[in-house]
Design a protein around this motif. Structure first.
Motif, PDB file in Angstrom:
ATOM      1  N   LYS A  76       0.844  -1.295  -0.143  1.00 53.45           N
ATOM      2  CA  LYS A  76       0.079  -0.109   0.137  1.00 53.45           C
ATOM      3  C   LYS A  76       0.993   1.131  -0.026  1.00 53.45           C
ATOM      4  CE  LYS A  76      -2.593   3.385   0.755  1.00 53.45           C
ATOM      5  NZ  LYS A  76      -3.055   4.225   1.790  1.00 53.45           N
ATOM      6  N   LEU A  77       0.679   2.104  -0.929  1.00 54.35           N
ATOM      7  CA  LEU A  77       1.331   3.318  -1.177  1.00 54.35           C
ATOM      8  C   LEU A  77       0.293   4.626  -1.148  1.00 54.35           C
ATOM      9  CD1 LEU A  77       3.533   2.562  -4.273  1.00 54.35           C
ATOM     10  CD2 LEU A  77       4.380   2.721  -2.035  1.00 54.35           C
ATOM     11  N   SER A  78       0.685   5.379   0.070  1.00 52.91           N
ATOM     12  CA  SER A  78      -0.305   6.581  -0.127  1.00 52.91           C
ATOM     13  C   SER A  78      -0.055   7.552  -1.063  1.00 52.91           C
ATOM     14  CB  SER A  78       0.075   7.309   1.331  1.00 52.91           C
ATOM     15  OG  SER A  78       1.210   7.716   1.173  1.00 52.91           O
ATOM     16  N   ALA A  91       1.053  -6.967  -5.699  1.00 54.66           N
ATOM     17  CA  ALA A  91      -0.022  -6.230  -5.983  1.00 54.66           C
ATOM     18  C   ALA A  91       0.022  -4.771  -5.396  1.00 54.66           C
ATOM     19  CB  ALA A  91      -1.367  -6.855  -5.648  1.00 54.66           C
ATOM     20  N   LEU A  92      -0.453  -3.794  -5.766  1.00 54.25           N
ATOM     21  CA  LEU A  92      -0.351  -2.442  -5.230  1.00 54.25           C
ATOM     22  C   LEU A  92      -1.636  -1.709  -4.954  1.00 54.25           C
ATOM     23  CD1 LEU A  92       2.482  -1.108  -7.809  1.00 54.25           C
ATOM     24  CD2 LEU A  92       2.783  -1.934  -5.490  1.00 54.25           C
ATOM     25  N   VAL A  93      -1.802  -1.224  -3.975  1.00 53.31           N
ATOM     26  CA  VAL A  93      -2.897  -0.198  -3.810  1.00 53.31           C
ATOM     27  C   VAL A  93      -2.406   1.065  -3.655  1.00 53.31           C
ATOM     28  CG1 VAL A  93      -4.774   0.625  -1.969  1.00 53.31           C
ATOM     29  CG2 VAL A  93      -4.475  -2.015  -2.879  1.00 53.31           C
ATOM     30  N   ILE A  94      -2.879   2.034  -4.299  1.00 47.79           N
ATOM     31  CA  ILE A  94      -2.375   3.404  -4.391  1.00 47.79           C
ATOM     32  C   ILE A  94      -3.273   4.411  -3.809  1.00 47.79           C
ATOM     33  CG2 ILE A  94      -2.681   3.820  -6.895  1.00 47.79           C
ATOM     34  CD1 ILE A  94      -0.180   5.346  -4.866  1.00 47.79           C
ATOM     35  N   GLY A  95      -3.120   5.315  -2.973  1.00 43.38           N
ATOM     36  CA  GLY A  95      -4.062   6.115  -2.553  1.00 43.38           C
ATOM     37  C   GLY A  95      -4.182   7.411  -3.233  1.00 43.38           C
ATOM     38  N   GLY A  96      -5.030   8.374  -2.989  1.00 43.13           N
ATOM     39  CA  GLY A  96      -5.234   9.590  -3.730  1.00 43.13           C
ATOM     40  C   GLY A  96      -5.029  10.884  -2.927  1.00 43.13           C
ATOM     41  N   ASP A 156     -15.787  11.899  -1.632  1.00 40.88           N
ATOM     42  CA  ASP A 156     -15.106  10.398  -1.791  1.00 40.88           C
ATOM     43  C   ASP A 156     -15.074   9.920  -3.237  1.00 40.88           C
ATOM     44  OD1 ASP A 156     -14.583  10.304   0.782  1.00 40.88           O
ATOM     45  OD2 ASP A 156     -16.403   9.311   1.621  1.00 40.88           O
ATOM     46  N   TYR A 157     -16.167  10.099  -4.021  1.00 41.46           N
ATOM     47  CA  TYR A 157     -16.265   9.594  -5.385  1.00 41.46           C
ATOM     48  C   TYR A 157     -14.899  10.393  -5.919  1.00 41.46           C
ATOM     49  CZ  TYR A 157     -19.590   6.417  -5.244  1.00 41.46           C
ATOM     50  OH  TYR A 157     -20.874   5.199  -4.836  1.00 41.46           O
ATOM     51  N   MET A 158     -14.669  11.755  -5.944  1.00 40.49           N
ATOM     52  CA  MET A 158     -13.586  12.456  -6.398  1.00 40.49           C
ATOM     53  C   MET A 158     -12.127  11.724  -6.077  1.00 40.49           C
ATOM     54  SD  MET A 158     -15.350  15.974  -6.096  1.00 40.49           S
ATOM     55  CE  MET A 158     -13.686  17.160  -6.765  1.00 40.49           C
ATOM     56  N   GLY A 159     -12.307  11.559  -4.687  1.00 35.60           N
ATOM     57  CA  GLY A 159     -10.960  10.759  -3.981  1.00 35.60           C
ATOM     58  C   GLY A 159     -10.619   9.697  -4.836  1.00 35.60           C
ATOM     59  N   MET A 160     -11.695   8.714  -4.845  1.00 35.95           N
ATOM     60  CA  MET A 160     -11.522   7.508  -5.695  1.00 35.95           C
ATOM     61  C   MET A 160     -10.891   7.801  -7.125  1.00 35.95           C
ATOM     62  SD  MET A 160     -14.511   5.094  -4.437  1.00 35.95           S
ATOM     63  CE  MET A 160     -15.617   6.211  -3.747  1.00 35.95           C
ATOM     64  N   LEU A 161     -11.308   8.740  -7.968  1.00 35.48           N
ATOM     65  CA  LEU A 161     -10.963   9.107  -9.272  1.00 35.48           C
ATOM     66  C   LEU A 161      -9.390   9.528  -9.233  1.00 35.48           C
ATOM     67  CD1 LEU A 161     -13.729  10.606 -10.723  1.00 35.48           C
ATOM     68  CD2 LEU A 161     -13.384   8.462 -10.915  1.00 35.48           C
ATOM     69  N   ALA A 162      -9.124  10.156  -8.065  1.00 39.23           N
ATOM     70  CA  ALA A 162      -7.763  10.637  -7.949  1.00 39.23           C
ATOM     71  C   ALA A 162      -6.840   9.352  -7.831  1.00 39.23           C
ATOM     72  CB  ALA A 162      -7.634  11.504  -6.549  1.00 39.23           C
ATOM     73  N   GLY A 220      -9.858   2.627  -5.157  1.00 42.48           N
ATOM     74  CA  GLY A 220     -10.311   2.173  -3.537  1.00 42.48           C
ATOM     75  C   GLY A 220     -11.085   0.903  -3.931  1.00 42.48           C
ATOM     76  N   THR A 221     -12.134   0.886  -2.884  1.00 45.48           N
ATOM     77  CA  THR A 221     -13.418  -0.082  -2.835  1.00 45.48           C
ATOM     78  C   THR A 221     -14.275   0.009  -3.731  1.00 45.48           C
ATOM     79  OG1 THR A 221     -14.404   0.940  -1.046  1.00 45.48           O
ATOM     80  CG2 THR A 221     -12.920  -0.546  -0.380  1.00 45.48           C
ATOM     81  N   GLY A 222     -14.435   1.345  -4.239  1.00 45.85           N
ATOM     82  CA  GLY A 222     -15.372   1.593  -5.153  1.00 45.85           C
ATOM     83  C   GLY A 222     -16.617   2.419  -4.403  1.00 45.85           C
ATOM     84  N   LEU A 223     -16.459   2.387  -2.967  1.00 50.30           N
ATOM     85  CA  LEU A 223     -17.470   2.709  -2.141  1.00 50.30           C
ATOM     86  C   LEU A 223     -17.153   4.236  -1.344  1.00 50.30           C
ATOM     87  CD1 LEU A 223     -18.078  -0.612  -0.803  1.00 50.30           C
ATOM     88  CD2 LEU A 223     -19.685   0.588  -2.434  1.00 50.30           C
ATOM     89  N   PRO A 224     -17.974   5.020  -1.261  1.00 50.28           N
ATOM     90  CA  PRO A 224     -17.422   6.173  -0.279  1.00 50.28           C
ATOM     91  C   PRO A 224     -17.548   5.720   0.907  1.00 50.28           C
ATOM     92  CG  PRO A 224     -20.057   6.245  -1.122  1.00 50.28           C
ATOM     93  CD  PRO A 224     -19.176   5.136  -1.804  1.00 50.28           C
ATOM     94  N   PHE A 225     -16.893   6.728   1.845  1.00 53.08           N
ATOM     95  CA  PHE A 225     -16.829   6.358   3.381  1.00 53.08           C
ATOM     96  C   PHE A 225     -15.698   5.439   3.656  1.00 53.08           C
ATOM     97  CE2 PHE A 225     -20.919   8.178   2.559  1.00 53.08           C
ATOM     98  CZ  PHE A 225     -20.853   9.311   3.472  1.00 53.08           C
TER      99      PHE A 225
END
Ligand code: UDP
Length: 245
Positions: free
Chosen positions: A14-16, A51-56, A76-82, A136-141
């Motif tokens: 996981k990379l922020s 596998a990588l998960v990247i933040g926004g 949150d959706y904007m954050g996911m797009l980031a 992300g998970t595709g879900l807000p919050f």
């Protein structure tokens, strides 16, 4: 292939989003991106499935938008797009090393990324491709820390590596308290009880329930990812101490 024997066969890193910022106040620093890709390439050459998960957070965080009066879900959706932008940037940097990568997005956008399909992600990993989980998970919050815990469990990773800007888990904030003491090992329950700032509580509870160990370490120290992979004592291990708590 590199001869050093890795401790793990499959990991989730996981990379922020902030990790990509480097010295910039915002966005992506291409030098930092290159350095991160170099380090990932090193462990990829050791045969580790990555596998990588990247933040926004370097582009947009839902809570910041909400604090300025936006509807939290929209923010949150904007954050996911980031996170998708960061994933594409990371993919580019890795492909410069000749590594085959796939971005899988939890929000459907077939022109830029595959949809998230668990079995396909595992297949890519088995073929030596790096999979970057975006949106992300595709879900807000939720957060990308929770995404990391979730995807790590789903793909049967042996460990979740949480790369941060500090050397591990401390009793108090090391960026504010110079006397802060670092833990070498700590249990999930202690992290939750003491409300330690490792990952959010949803991520920690999921990791605890599924007994997914987390190694928290400083990404800024060059070579740390490789050290963790070789099982050298770096950062803090958060675990259930051999039993599901
Ligand atoms: N986000 C979300 N659901 C998720 C993952 C992320 O709503 O499953 C949004 C949330 O607004 C978050 C933003 O995406 O603030 C960026 O992710 P995060 O803050 O976790 O990034 P990091 O702090 O790792 O850079």
């Amino acid at each position: 292939m590199n001869q050093q024997k890795p401790r793990y066969r499959r990991i989730l890193l996981k990379l922020s989003g902030e990790a990509l910022m480097g010295k910039e106040p915002y966005g992506i620093d291409t030098d930092v991106l290159r350095e991160i890709a170099d380090e990932i390439d090193e462990i990829h050459q050791m045969g580790v499935q990555i596998a990588l998960v990247i933040g926004g957070g370097n582009i947009f965080r839902g809570v910041s938008g909400a604090s300025q009066g936006m509807d939290r879900s929209t923010a949150d959706y904007m954050g996911m797009l980031a996170t998708v932008m960061n994933a594409l940037a990371l993919q580019q940097a890795l492909e410069k090393h000749g590594i085959a990568t796939r971005v899988q997005s939890a929000i459907d956008m077939k022109e830029v990324a595959e949809p998230y399909i668990r079995r396909r992600a595992i297949r890519h990993l088995e073929k030596g491709r790096i999979v970057i989980f975006a949106a992300g998970t595709g879900l807000p919050f939720f957060t990308t820390d929770t995404t990391a815990a979730l995807r790590a469990v789903e793909i049967n990773a042996q460990v979740l590596l949480k790369a941060t800007r500090v050397d591990g888990v401390y009793g108090t904030d090391p960026e504010k308290d110079r006397a802060a003491v670092k833990f070498d090992r700590i249990s999930f329950t202690e992290v939750l009880q003491k409300n330690l700032k490792v990952m959010d509580a949803t991520a920690i509870s999921l990791a605890r329930d599924q007994d997914m160990s987390i190694v928290v370490f400083n990404l800024k120290t060059r070579g740390n990812i490789k050290k963790v992979i070789l099982g050298e004592p770096v950062g803090t291990v958060v675990e259930g101490f051999g039993h599901v708590e």
